[in-house]
Design a protein around this motif. Structure first.
Motif, PDB file in Angstrom:
ATOM      1  N   PHE A  53      -4.221   2.386  -6.223  1.00  0.00           N
ATOM      2  CA  PHE A  53      -4.299   3.813  -5.923  1.00  0.00           C
ATOM      3  C   PHE A  53      -3.686   4.101  -4.561  1.00  0.00           C
ATOM      4  O   PHE A  53      -2.888   5.027  -4.410  1.00  0.00           O
ATOM      5  N   ALA A  54      -4.036   3.309  -3.549  1.00  0.00           N
ATOM      6  CA  ALA A  54      -3.501   3.509  -2.196  1.00  0.00           C
ATOM      7  C   ALA A  54      -1.973   3.354  -2.205  1.00  0.00           C
ATOM      8  O   ALA A  54      -1.261   4.170  -1.614  1.00  0.00           O
ATOM      9  N   GLU A  55      -1.477   2.331  -2.871  1.00  0.00           N
ATOM     10  CA  GLU A  55      -0.025   2.132  -2.965  1.00  0.00           C
ATOM     11  C   GLU A  55       0.648   3.309  -3.653  1.00  0.00           C
ATOM     12  O   GLU A  55       1.726   3.749  -3.255  1.00  0.00           O
ATOM     13  N   SER A  56       0.008   3.842  -4.678  1.00  0.00           N
ATOM     14  CA  SER A  56       0.553   4.971  -5.423  1.00  0.00           C
ATOM     15  C   SER A  56       0.656   6.215  -4.546  1.00  0.00           C
ATOM     16  O   SER A  56       1.675   6.915  -4.551  1.00  0.00           O
ATOM     17  N   VAL A  57      -0.394   6.497  -3.793  1.00  0.00           N
ATOM     18  CA  VAL A  57      -0.385   7.659  -2.894  1.00  0.00           C
ATOM     19  C   VAL A  57       0.723   7.503  -1.860  1.00  0.00           C
ATOM     20  O   VAL A  57       1.495   8.434  -1.604  1.00  0.00           O
ATOM     21  N   ILE A  58       0.823   6.321  -1.276  1.00  0.00           N
ATOM     22  CA  ILE A  58       1.854   6.077  -0.266  1.00  0.00           C
ATOM     23  C   ILE A  58       3.242   6.223  -0.875  1.00  0.00           C
ATOM     24  O   ILE A  58       4.123   6.864  -0.302  1.00  0.00           O
ATOM     25  N   HIS A  59       3.442   5.660  -2.036  1.00  0.00           N
ATOM     26  CA  HIS A  59       4.750   5.738  -2.688  1.00  0.00           C
ATOM     27  C   HIS A  59       5.142   7.189  -2.984  1.00  0.00           C
ATOM     28  O   HIS A  59       6.287   7.585  -2.782  1.00  0.00           O
ATOM     29  N   ARG A  60       4.177   7.980  -3.460  1.00  0.00           N
ATOM     30  CA  ARG A  60       4.467   9.369  -3.831  1.00  0.00           C
ATOM     31  C   ARG A  60       4.683  10.274  -2.631  1.00  0.00           C
ATOM     32  O   ARG A  60       5.442  11.231  -2.698  1.00  0.00           O
ATOM     33  N   LYS A  61       3.988  10.001  -1.513  1.00  0.00           N
ATOM     34  CA  LYS A  61       3.951  10.989  -0.443  1.00  0.00           C
ATOM     35  C   LYS A  61       4.505  10.549   0.906  1.00  0.00           C
ATOM     36  O   LYS A  61       4.635  11.370   1.804  1.00  0.00           O
ATOM     37  N   ALA A  62       4.836   9.277   1.071  1.00  0.00           N
ATOM     38  CA  ALA A  62       5.244   8.776   2.387  1.00  0.00           C
ATOM     39  C   ALA A  62       6.514   9.435   2.902  1.00  0.00           C
ATOM     40  O   ALA A  62       6.674   9.601   4.106  1.00  0.00           O
ATOM     41  N   ALA A  63       7.416   9.830   2.026  1.00  0.00           N
ATOM     42  CA  ALA A  63       8.664  10.446   2.485  1.00  0.00           C
ATOM     43  C   ALA A  63       8.432  11.837   3.074  1.00  0.00           C
ATOM     44  O   ALA A  63       9.272  12.334   3.825  1.00  0.00           O
ATOM     45  N   ARG A  64       7.301  12.456   2.748  1.00  0.00           N
ATOM     46  CA  ARG A  64       7.048  13.823   3.200  1.00  0.00           C
ATOM     47  C   ARG A  64       5.968  13.936   4.269  1.00  0.00           C
ATOM     48  O   ARG A  64       5.850  14.977   4.910  1.00  0.00           O
ATOM     49  N   TYR A  65       5.149  12.891   4.437  1.00  0.00           N
ATOM     50  CA  TYR A  65       4.002  13.001   5.335  1.00  0.00           C
ATOM     51  C   TYR A  65       3.887  11.808   6.268  1.00  0.00           C
ATOM     52  O   TYR A  65       4.309  10.705   5.938  1.00  0.00           O
ATOM     53  N   GLY A  66       3.268  12.050   7.421  1.00  0.00           N
ATOM     54  CA  GLY A  66       3.050  11.017   8.415  1.00  0.00           C
ATOM     55  C   GLY A  66       1.793  10.205   8.139  1.00  0.00           C
ATOM     56  O   GLY A  66       1.001  10.529   7.252  1.00  0.00           O
ATOM     57  N   ALA A  67       1.622   9.165   8.947  1.00  0.00           N
ATOM     58  CA  ALA A  67       0.505   8.241   8.764  1.00  0.00           C
ATOM     59  C   ALA A  67      -0.841   8.942   8.894  1.00  0.00           C
ATOM     60  O   ALA A  67      -1.756   8.672   8.122  1.00  0.00           O
ATOM     61  N   ALA A  68      -0.975   9.862   9.847  1.00  0.00           N
ATOM     62  CA  ALA A  68      -2.269  10.530  10.058  1.00  0.00           C
ATOM     63  C   ALA A  68      -2.685  11.323   8.819  1.00  0.00           C
ATOM     64  O   ALA A  68      -3.844  11.267   8.394  1.00  0.00           O
ATOM     65  N   ARG A  69      -1.745  12.048   8.249  1.00  0.00           N
ATOM     66  CA  ARG A  69      -2.072  12.874   7.072  1.00  0.00           C
ATOM     67  C   ARG A  69      -2.407  12.004   5.865  1.00  0.00           C
ATOM     68  O   ARG A  69      -3.355  12.282   5.136  1.00  0.00           O
ATOM     69  N   LEU A  70      -1.639  10.950   5.655  1.00  0.00           N
ATOM     70  CA  LEU A  70      -1.898  10.085   4.504  1.00  0.00           C
ATOM     71  C   LEU A  70      -3.189   9.287   4.675  1.00  0.00           C
ATOM     72  O   LEU A  70      -3.934   9.082   3.711  1.00  0.00           O
ATOM     73  N   LYS A  71      -3.472   8.873   5.901  1.00  0.00           N
ATOM     74  CA  LYS A  71      -4.722   8.153   6.150  1.00  0.00           C
ATOM     75  C   LYS A  71      -5.912   9.064   5.869  1.00  0.00           C
ATOM     76  O   LYS A  71      -6.905   8.640   5.280  1.00  0.00           O
ATOM     77  N   ILE A  83      -8.552  -1.629   2.896  1.00  0.00           N
ATOM     78  CA  ILE A  83      -7.404  -1.077   2.170  1.00  0.00           C
ATOM     79  C   ILE A  83      -6.806   0.083   2.961  1.00  0.00           C
ATOM     80  O   ILE A  83      -5.586   0.180   3.126  1.00  0.00           O
ATOM     81  N   THR A  84      -7.650   0.965   3.476  1.00  0.00           N
ATOM     82  CA  THR A  84      -7.180   2.091   4.275  1.00  0.00           C
ATOM     83  C   THR A  84      -6.480   1.609   5.540  1.00  0.00           C
ATOM     84  O   THR A  84      -5.427   2.117   5.918  1.00  0.00           O
ATOM     85  N   ARG A  85      -7.052   0.601   6.186  1.00  0.00           N
ATOM     86  CA  ARG A  85      -6.469   0.056   7.420  1.00  0.00           C
ATOM     87  C   ARG A  85      -5.092  -0.563   7.145  1.00  0.00           C
ATOM     88  O   ARG A  85      -4.143  -0.345   7.888  1.00  0.00           O
ATOM     89  N   ALA A  86      -4.969  -1.329   6.069  1.00  0.00           N
ATOM     90  CA  ALA A  86      -3.684  -1.954   5.723  1.00  0.00           C
ATOM     91  C   ALA A  86      -2.635  -0.895   5.391  1.00  0.00           C
ATOM     92  O   ALA A  86      -1.472  -1.008   5.793  1.00  0.00           O
ATOM     93  N   ALA A  87      -3.045   0.144   4.671  1.00  0.00           N
ATOM     94  CA  ALA A  87      -2.111   1.228   4.328  1.00  0.00           C
ATOM     95  C   ALA A  87      -1.648   1.953   5.587  1.00  0.00           C
ATOM     96  O   ALA A  87      -0.457   2.257   5.733  1.00  0.00           O
ATOM     97  N   ALA A  88      -2.570   2.205   6.509  1.00  0.00           N
ATOM     98  CA  ALA A  88      -2.215   2.900   7.748  1.00  0.00           C
ATOM     99  C   ALA A  88      -1.239   2.064   8.575  1.00  0.00           C
ATOM    100  O   ALA A  88      -0.286   2.598   9.151  1.00  0.00           O
ATOM    101  N   GLN A  89      -1.449   0.770   8.623  1.00  0.00           N
ATOM    102  CA  GLN A  89      -0.543  -0.114   9.366  1.00  0.00           C
ATOM    103  C   GLN A  89       0.855  -0.087   8.755  1.00  0.00           C
ATOM    104  O   GLN A  89       1.859   0.016   9.449  1.00  0.00           O
ATOM    105  N   GLN A  90       0.913  -0.155   7.440  1.00  0.00           N
ATOM    106  CA  GLN A  90       2.197  -0.100   6.733  1.00  0.00           C
ATOM    107  C   GLN A  90       2.919   1.221   7.030  1.00  0.00           C
ATOM    108  O   GLN A  90       4.121   1.238   7.268  1.00  0.00           O
ATOM    109  N   LEU A  91       2.176   2.308   7.058  1.00  0.00           N
ATOM    110  CA  LEU A  91       2.761   3.621   7.333  1.00  0.00           C
ATOM    111  C   LEU A  91       3.254   3.736   8.766  1.00  0.00           C
ATOM    112  O   LEU A  91       4.317   4.301   9.016  1.00  0.00           O
TER     113      LEU A  91
END
Length: 146
Positions: A53-71, A83-91
């Protein structure tokens, strides 16, 4: 349609978090325990995954939003902290490149007035990009490694 059938239908369309499925299945269940049982079974079988789920959200929205908004969005789904921490680091690692690409698509030219600088800054800040990243983008810094 059974509760499990509904859950599978939702998951077939896109990844969902456990919180989302609980909300969507709520009106169709006899009890919260019934929903928990279905979701536990789906997790055991690998059909429901917080990581996916986290990977899916990042894949769909990373091009339009920053790390703070996605986190913040991931936090709304009450995913496990690791999972949230790893996603934020990747972003954060790709934040400048994503902000610069979005800025180029939207504006393309550096601001020539203080008002235009403020407008571009507000746009990127509203999308959740960090202040230091926004300053680097508007200064015209090149991506690191180029």
């Amino acid at each position: 349609m059974s509760l499990k059938g509904r859950a599978l239908k939702y998951l077939a369309a896109r990844e969902h978090s456990r919180v989302e499925l609980m909300r969507k299945l709520g009106p169709h269940a006899e009890s919260p325990e019934q929903i928990e049982q279905v979701l536990d079974e789906l997790e055991r079988r690998g059909l429901l995954s917080a990581e996916r789920f986290a990977e899916s959200v990042i894949h769909r929205k990373a091009a339009r939003y920053g790390a703070a908004r996605l986190k913040a969005e991931l936090a709304q789904h009450r995913l496990p902290e690791d999972i949230t921490r790893a996603a934020a680091q990747q972003l954060r690692e790709s934040e400048f490149d994503r902000a610069r690409a979005l800025w180029l698509r939207r504006f393309g030219t550096p601001p020539d007035t203080p008002e235009e600088r403020a407008r571009q800054t507000r746009f990127l800040a509203g999308r959740g990009f960090a202040g230091d990243v926004i300053r680097r983008v508007l200064r015209g810094d090149e991506p690191i490694g180029d």
